[in-house]
Design a protein around this motif. Structure first.
Motif, PDB file in Angstrom:
ATOM      1  N   ASP A  14       0.805  -1.224   0.000  1.00 55.19           N
ATOM      2  CA  ASP A  14       0.000   0.000   0.000  1.00 55.19           C
ATOM      3  C   ASP A  14       0.837   1.274   0.000  1.00 55.19           C
ATOM      4  O   ASP A  14       0.296   2.369   0.177  1.00 55.19           O
ATOM      5  CB  ASP A  14      -0.926   0.016   1.217  1.00 55.19           C
ATOM      6  N   ASP A  19      -2.764   0.548  -2.777  1.00 54.57           N
ATOM      7  CA  ASP A  19      -3.062  -0.886  -2.826  1.00 54.57           C
ATOM      8  C   ASP A  19      -2.310  -1.525  -3.992  1.00 54.57           C
ATOM      9  O   ASP A  19      -1.518  -0.864  -4.675  1.00 54.57           O
ATOM     10  CB  ASP A  19      -4.574  -1.134  -2.930  1.00 54.57           C
ATOM     11  N   PRO A  46      -3.296 -11.026   5.290  1.00 50.64           N
ATOM     12  CA  PRO A  46      -3.985 -10.571   6.499  1.00 50.64           C
ATOM     13  C   PRO A  46      -3.033 -10.661   7.684  1.00 50.64           C
ATOM     14  O   PRO A  46      -2.355 -11.678   7.865  1.00 50.64           O
ATOM     15  CB  PRO A  46      -5.142 -11.569   6.633  1.00 50.64           C
ATOM     16  N   ASP A  62      -4.744  -9.655   2.055  1.00 52.45           N
ATOM     17  CA  ASP A  62      -5.622  -8.754   2.815  1.00 52.45           C
ATOM     18  C   ASP A  62      -6.495  -7.974   1.829  1.00 52.45           C
ATOM     19  O   ASP A  62      -5.970  -7.302   0.935  1.00 52.45           O
ATOM     20  CB  ASP A  62      -4.772  -7.795   3.646  1.00 52.45           C
ATOM     21  N   PRO A  63      -7.818  -8.053   1.964  1.00 52.78           N
ATOM     22  CA  PRO A  63      -8.713  -7.387   0.999  1.00 52.78           C
ATOM     23  C   PRO A  63      -8.456  -5.894   0.832  1.00 52.78           C
ATOM     24  O   PRO A  63      -8.731  -5.333  -0.231  1.00 52.78           O
ATOM     25  CB  PRO A  63     -10.112  -7.635   1.590  1.00 52.78           C
ATOM     26  N   LYS A  64      -7.903  -5.242   1.871  1.00 51.11           N
ATOM     27  CA  LYS A  64      -7.657  -3.804   1.728  1.00 51.11           C
ATOM     28  C   LYS A  64      -6.529  -3.525   0.725  1.00 51.11           C
ATOM     29  O   LYS A  64      -6.397  -2.406   0.230  1.00 51.11           O
ATOM     30  CB  LYS A  64      -7.357  -3.154   3.077  1.00 51.11           C
ATOM     31  N   PHE A  65      -5.723  -4.548   0.424  1.00 49.08           N
ATOM     32  CA  PHE A  65      -4.671  -4.402  -0.587  1.00 49.08           C
ATOM     33  C   PHE A  65      -5.117  -4.903  -1.956  1.00 49.08           C
ATOM     34  O   PHE A  65      -4.596  -4.448  -2.981  1.00 49.08           O
ATOM     35  CB  PHE A  65      -3.410  -5.171  -0.173  1.00 49.08           C
ATOM     36  N   ASP A  67      -6.198  -8.707  -4.125  1.00 49.57           N
ATOM     37  CA  ASP A  67      -6.322 -10.167  -4.079  1.00 49.57           C
ATOM     38  C   ASP A  67      -5.187 -10.801  -4.880  1.00 49.57           C
ATOM     39  O   ASP A  67      -4.321 -10.112  -5.421  1.00 49.57           O
ATOM     40  CB  ASP A  67      -7.691 -10.613  -4.605  1.00 49.57           C
TER      41      ASP A  67
END
Length: 489
Positions: A14, A19, A46, A62-65, A67
């Motif tokens: 990130d 991301d 995660p 981690d979904p915030k970054f 897939d």
């Protein structure tokens, strides 16, 4: 799969735009052909702490970054390198959460090092602990088991919290080896080409030792996991912060190692305007190394440089760095400090800031790195000539955040316009494309205020000349027509 002798980028998932999709966009927009060696993406999994280094699993992103598709997209044009923390996993992982619920009845119980695996009666002995290379005051944490109300104490090498966020794995356990097999198999499916074995030096806990890089057990594990990785077309990079002779043992064993000596040596050379120690070092180091100047932690000092640098010399460099805004990571164990009390583990800073934001000095540092045998890695903050992020240190209370600034798209667009960044990109292109870097390396004897390094392969030859008085760097090289050219960096 062979590691490419080209420049790599190190970045958080990130840190360049927010991301993984943004990272890929940044690469395609500004650096489409810059990082031919690959992209080291610091843990995108995660995680419950330590900015990714307390992973819950390695099978998910981690979904915030993003897939795995985002990782594979980057991998279409770049070799991707990720970390596997072979020493530990998060206490928030499904594995340890199940242990917290069921205790010894958990199907995952054997993954972890309860103290009876170390001491027969499960009771720690201070005399044994005093011999260990500690990263926290005591290397274990106690938890209450939900079903029974009983307490269980497990080994935890790392972690600022009590109890720790990072729970050590028992690498003697078949269940742990099966877990690593699962993680590496998934990496292979996602087109990951290189895996760094983070904190591998801490995996063996053996009474009477420092519990760090215990021989021969360390080699037995590395041989096992290397064979597994090779079968999956993955190259391994063991990460060991230790006395340089320990690193050299790994190199002699045939492994890639990290050159954790070079960052300090280059810094010292430029601050002292003296090349003799650097040149002596370059003449004697193994060539099969990954090189770096800056990273997400800091410039290594102890124990990496023990016996290479005297305390008074190291203290001088540390003091200059502190004057330029750096902060320090210190050694915990009294037994691993110098006899005179010197205890600096790492100097935490932006490499550009610690060279006083002097463009020529910074480019000289990178030129030395790129001419040093090995695979050069450039940290994203260094790529953009970022400065110390003191605001982030104040906001988080974490000293390492000084060199972990997250760049917005706007900041990146502005940074690439800087003259120092343009010059660095040109230097990276030269290192990537000039054929002689696959040839023979020579350290020339020079005056102490000069650096002169050469590479030659067949009819191609290039020589780096640095004047340490003014930091001016020049490369003399033979072009494709056999003409001698001058490149003022």
């Amino acid at each position: 799969m062979a590691v490419k002798n080209k420049v790599q980028l190190i970045t958080y998932p990130d840190s360049l735009g927010g991301d993984l999709k943004s990272l890929n966009q940044v690469l395609e927009t500004y650096f489409p052909n810059t990082f031919k060696g690959g992209i080291h993406i610091l843990p995108p999994f995660p995680s419950s702490g330590d900015r990714g280094f307390a992973p819950l699993t390695y099978t998910k992103i981690d979904p915030k970054f993003g897939d795995w598709q985002d990782i594979r997209k980057i991998g279409e044009k770049h070799d991707v390198l990720v970390d596997l923390m072979v020493n530990h996993i998060s206490r928030k992982s499904e594995f340890f959460q199940d242990f917290l619920k069921h205790g010894r009845k958990s199907k995952y119980a054997d993954l972890f090092l309860t103290l009876d695996k170390i001491w027969d009666d499960g009771k720690p002995v201070r005399e044994d602990i005093d011999k260990m290379f500690l990263r926290r005051n005591v290397p274990y944490s106690t938890f209450k088991i939900e079903e029974t109300g009983e307490e269980e104490t497990v080994w935890t090498t790392f972690g600022k919290e009590t109890p720790s966020e990072q729970i050590d794995l028992d690498i003697k356990s078949p269940a742990v080896k099966e877990l690593f097999r699962e993680f590496l198999t998934n990496f292979s499916k996602q087109n990951v080409k290189i895996v760094r074995l983070d904190a591998v030096g801490y995996i063996t806990k053996k009474l009477g030792t420092s519990c760090f890089f215990v021989e021969p057990e360390i080699y037995e594990f590395i041989d096992w996991i290397t064979e597994l990785a090779s079968s999956l077309d993955i190259e391994l990079l063991p990460e060991v912060h230790a006395h340089y002779q320990t690193q050299y043992k790994l190199a002699k064993h045939g492994n890639w190692i990290y050159d954790f000596i070079l960052p300090y040596m280059v810094l010292s050379t430029l601050i002292n305007k003296s090349s003799n120690k650097l040149c002596d070092y370059l003449k004697n180091r193994p060539h099969k190394q990954f090189t770096m100047l800056d990273c997400h932690d800091g410039v290594p000092v102890k124990p990496d440089l023990d016996d290479l640098v005297e305390t008074k010399d190291a203290q001088k460099i540390v003091d200059v760095c502190l004057e330029r805004g750096a902060n320090l990571s210190l050694i915990y164990s009294d037994s691993h400090k110098n006899d005179d009390g010197f205890d600096v583990h790492q100097i935490r800073c932006s490499y550009y800031s610690v060279l006083d934001c002097n463009d020529d000095a910074y480019l000289a540092a990178r030129a030395i790195q790129f001419f040093t045998p090995g695979i050069p890695q450039v940290y994203y903050v260094g790529l953009l000539a970022g400065k110390n992020d003191e605001e982030n240190v104040k906001a988080t209370g974490e000293g390492r955040e000084i060199n972990r600034h997250n760049f917005t798209m706007e900041e990146i667009a502005e940074s690439v316009k800087k003259d120092v960044v343009k010059r660095l990109l040109k230097l990276i292109d030269f290192r990537n494309d000039y054929e002689a870097f696959d040839g023979d390396f020579v350290v020339h004897n020079t005056d102490d205020n000069q650096v002169r390094l050469s590479w030659q392969k067949d009819d191609k030859m290039c020589t780096l000349n640095i004047n340490l008085e003014n930091y001016k760097s020049v490369i003399e090289y033979v072009d494709e027509y056999g003409n001698l050219k001058i490149y003022n960096i």
